[in-house]
Scaffold this active site. Structure first.
Site, PDB file in Angstrom:
ATOM      1  NE  ARG A   1      -2.886   0.573   3.351  1.00 59.26           N
ATOM      2  CZ  ARG A   1      -2.140   0.749   4.440  1.00 59.26           C
ATOM      3  NH1 ARG A   1      -1.330   1.801   4.550  1.00 59.26           N
ATOM      4  NH2 ARG A   1      -2.194  -0.108   5.436  1.00 59.26           N
TER       5      ARG A   1
ATOM      6  CE1 TYR B   1     -16.359  11.498 -16.216  1.00 56.89           C
ATOM      7  CE2 TYR B   1     -15.959  11.445 -13.858  1.00 56.89           C
ATOM      8  CZ  TYR B   1     -16.292  10.803 -15.024  1.00 56.89           C
ATOM      9  OH  TYR B   1     -16.556   9.464 -15.012  1.00 56.89           O
TER      10      TYR B   1
ATOM     11  CG  ASP C   1      -9.556  15.750 -15.201  1.00 57.92           C
ATOM     12  OD1 ASP C   1      -8.897  15.150 -16.074  1.00 57.92           O
ATOM     13  OD2 ASP C   1     -10.559  15.269 -14.649  1.00 57.92           O
TER      14      ASP C   1
ATOM     15  CE  LYS D   1     -12.693   7.760 -18.700  1.00 57.65           C
ATOM     16  NZ  LYS D   1     -12.962   9.028 -18.043  1.00 57.65           N
TER      17      LYS D   1
HETATM   18  C1  LIG Z   1     -13.473   9.434 -16.727  1.00 61.77           C
HETATM   19  C2  LIG Z   1     -13.036  10.739 -16.178  1.00 61.77           C
HETATM   20  C3  LIG Z   1     -12.772  10.901 -14.812  1.00 61.77           C
HETATM   21  C4  LIG Z   1     -13.003   9.787 -13.804  1.00 61.77           C
HETATM   22  O1  LIG Z   1     -12.104   8.730 -13.971  1.00 61.77           O
HETATM   23  P1  LIG Z   1     -12.424   7.219 -13.561  1.00 61.77           P
HETATM   24  O2  LIG Z   1     -11.170   6.523 -13.978  1.00 61.77           O
HETATM   25  O3  LIG Z   1     -13.641   6.795 -14.312  1.00 61.77           O
HETATM   26  O4  LIG Z   1     -12.649   7.198 -12.088  1.00 61.77           O
HETATM   27  C5  LIG Z   1     -12.340  12.139 -14.380  1.00 61.77           C
HETATM   28  N1  LIG Z   1     -12.176  13.172 -15.232  1.00 61.77           N
HETATM   29  C6  LIG Z   1     -12.437  13.055 -16.544  1.00 61.77           C
HETATM   30  C7  LIG Z   1     -12.255  14.244 -17.433  1.00 61.77           C
HETATM   31  C8  LIG Z   1     -12.886  11.845 -17.070  1.00 61.77           C
HETATM   32  O5  LIG Z   1     -13.157  11.744 -18.374  1.00 61.77           O
END
Ligand SMILES: *Cc1c(COP(=O)(O)O)cnc(C)c1O
Length: 395
Positions: A45, A97, A169, A194
Site C-alpha cells: 500500500r 466531469y 484534469d 482513458k
Molecule cells: C473518466 C473521467 C474521470 C473519472 O475517472 P475514472 O477513472 O472513471 O474514475 C475524471 N475526469 C475526466 C475528465 C474523465 O473523463
C-alpha cells in the site's frame, strides 16, 4: 528529447535482472534485513516497485516532481481534494466531469468545503470568484463533452497571485498533447482509464505534482486512504504509455478528418472540436496543445433525441458505450448516458442538447469511420421518415 523517445525511456529497465519489461511485483510485503532496514519497500500500500515505475514515468511525462497512481481517476481527484480543510473553497470549471461534480458537491460539501462553478473559458470569471477562503482552482481543458478550452497559463497567474493551488484534469488531452505544469499548474490529475492506458481494459487514476512538497502531501494521503493501483494494473498502464504519443497523434489526425466531414454533413448543426478554426477556443487550444485530441461532439439540425438515439445505435464501427480514449471508436448520447443525472436546464445551458452525440475517435482508418457515420445518418433518417409517413397514412 522528443516526446516518443522520452516516453519509451521514462520506463526503466529492471535494475535487479535487466528485464526490459517492468516486472510485476505481485506481493503484499517485503522481507526486511533487520527491523526497519529494507530496500525502500516495506508494504505494497505504501510503495510497490511496479507502481513506482509507473509513478516515476508519469511524473517525467508531465514534467512534474512526483507521480502517484490510484485505483481510479476519481480516487486520484479525491486525494487532491483531501489537501483541503473545512471552510476552504474550490473554484471549478462549470462543465466539470460529472463524477467530480458528485464528489465535490455531494461528498465534500457536507464536510464544510464549498464549491463555486464558473465558466473558466473566460479567466476573469475565475479572478472574480476568488475569496480569501479559495484554496483550490479546478479546471479541465478540454472539457467533456463540448470541448471547452481554458487558458491554463492565464489561470495559473491568478492562482499564483492569490497563493491558490491550481489543479488541471488533463484526461482529455494527455501529456502527449498538453503539459499543464509547464503552463504553471501545481497539480495534474488523470483518469488513466482513458488515453493514458488507451485500450479500454482497466480503471486507473494518476496525480502529478509540480513540487516535492505537494508530492509528499499527496503521498501521505495515498498511503493514509489506501486507494492505490494494483501491480498488474500499474503494469498495464505502463504498457499503454509506451504507445501514448503515437496513439494521440493518430487519434487527433482521425478526429480532425471526421470533424471536417461533419461540417459538410447536412444533418449536423454544431460541431465541437478544438481543431476546427470555428471552435470558440481554437486560438488558445492552438497555443497550449500540441494535438487537439480524439473527442468530437456534435448536435443535429433536427434536435430530436430519437433520431440521435437511432444514429448511435446504427453505427457499426463506433460502439455505443460510455468512456473514451481507447483504440476502438466509441459513441454515446450524453443526455441519456454520461450526463443523465444533470438537470435538463443546466444541461442545455452548457450546450448538451437532446441530440448531442459524443464520439471517441479510435485508431481505425478515418475513411471507414466516416463511411460508418454516413450510413448511420442515412438509416436513422430513413427510419424517422418511414415512421412519420406511417403516422400520416394512419390519419
Ligand atoms: C473518466 C473521467 C474521470 C473519472 O475517472 P475514472 O477513472 O472513471 O474514475 C475524471 N475526469 C475526466 C475528465 C474523465 O473523463
Amino acid at each position: 528529447m522528443k516526446e516518443q523517445t522520452l516516453t519509451l525511456h521514462s520506463i526503466p529497465v529492471d535494475a535487479l535482472t535487466g528485464s526490459i519489461s517492468v516486472p510485476i511485483y505481485q506481493t503484499s510485503t517485503f522481507v526486511q534485513q533487520a527491523a526497519g532496514i529494507h530496500k525502500g519497500f516495506d508494504y505494497s500500500r505504501s510503495n510497490n516497485p511496479t507502481r513506482k515505475a509507473l509513478e516515476d514515468c508519469i511524473a517525467q511525462l508531465e514534467n512534474g516532481s512526483n507521480g502517484y497512481a490510484f485505483a481510479s481517476g476519481l480516487a486520484a481527484i479525491d486525494a487532491v481534494v483531501k489537501l483541503l480543510e473545512t471552510g476552504d473553497e474550490i473554484i471549478a470549471v462549470d462543465d466539470i466531469y460529472g463524477g467530480a461534480f458528485r464528489l465535490f458537491t455531494h461528498v465534500y460539501q457536507k464536510f464544510g468545503i464549498s464549491v463555486k462553478y464558473v465558466d473558466s473559458t473566460n479567466s476573469a470569471n475565475i479572478a472574480n470568484a476568488v475569496t480569501p477562503a479559495t484554496k483550490l482552482i479546478w479546471i479541465e481543458s478540454p472539457t467533456n463533452p463540448t470541448l471547452k478550452v481554458s487558458d491554463i497559463a492565464a489561470i495559473a497567474q491568478i492562482a499564483k497571485a492569490h497563493n491558490i493551488v491550481l489543479c488541471v484534469d488533463n484526461t482529455f488531452a494527455s501529456p502527449a498533447a498538453q503539459k499543464p505544469i509547464n503552463l504553471g499548474a501545481d497539480i495534474v490529475v488523470h483518469s488513466a482509464t482513458k488515453y493514458i492506458s488507451g485500450h479500454s481494459d482497466l480503471i486507473a487514476g494518476l496525480v502529478v505534482t509540480a513540487t516535492p512538497q505537494l508530492g509528499d502531501k499527496i503521498k501521505f494521503i495515498q498511503n493514509a486512504s489506501g486507494a492505490i493501483l494494483a501491480p498488474f494494473d500499474s503494469w498495464l498502464v505502463i504498457r499503454g504509455i509506451e504507445t501514448l504519443s503515437l496513439r494521440i497523434r493518430q487519434h487527433a489526425e482521425n478526429a480532425q478528418k471526421i470533424a471536417e466531414y461533419m461540417l459538410e454533413e447536412k444533418l449536423v448543426k454544431n460541431v465541437y472540436y478544438p481543431g476546427l478554426p470555428s471552435h470558440h477556443n481554437h486560438e488558445i487550444a492552438k497555443k497550449q496543445q500540441k494535438y487537439f485530441g480524439g473527442v468530437i461532439a456534435f448536435d443535429l439540425a433536427i434536435d430530436d433525441k430519437q433520431l440521435a438515439s437511432a444514429i448511435v445505435s446504427g453505427t457499426k464501427l463506433f460502439k455505443l458505450a460510455e468512456s473514451l480514449g481507447g483504440v476502438k471508436s466509441l459513441c454515446c448520447l450524453p443526455c441519456e448516458m454520461t450526463h443523465k443525472s444533470i438537470p435538463a436546464e443546466k444541461r442545455y445551458s452548457s450546450g448538451v442538447t437532446d441530440s448531442l452525440i459524443r464520439l471517441s475517435v479510435g485508431l481505425e482508418d478515418a475513411d471507414d469511420l466516416i463511411e460508418d457515420l454516413k450510413q448511420a445518418f442515412a438509416t436513422a433518417l430513413q427510419q424517422k421518415n418511414a415512421v412519420e409517413n406511417t403516422v400520416v397514412t394512419a390519419n
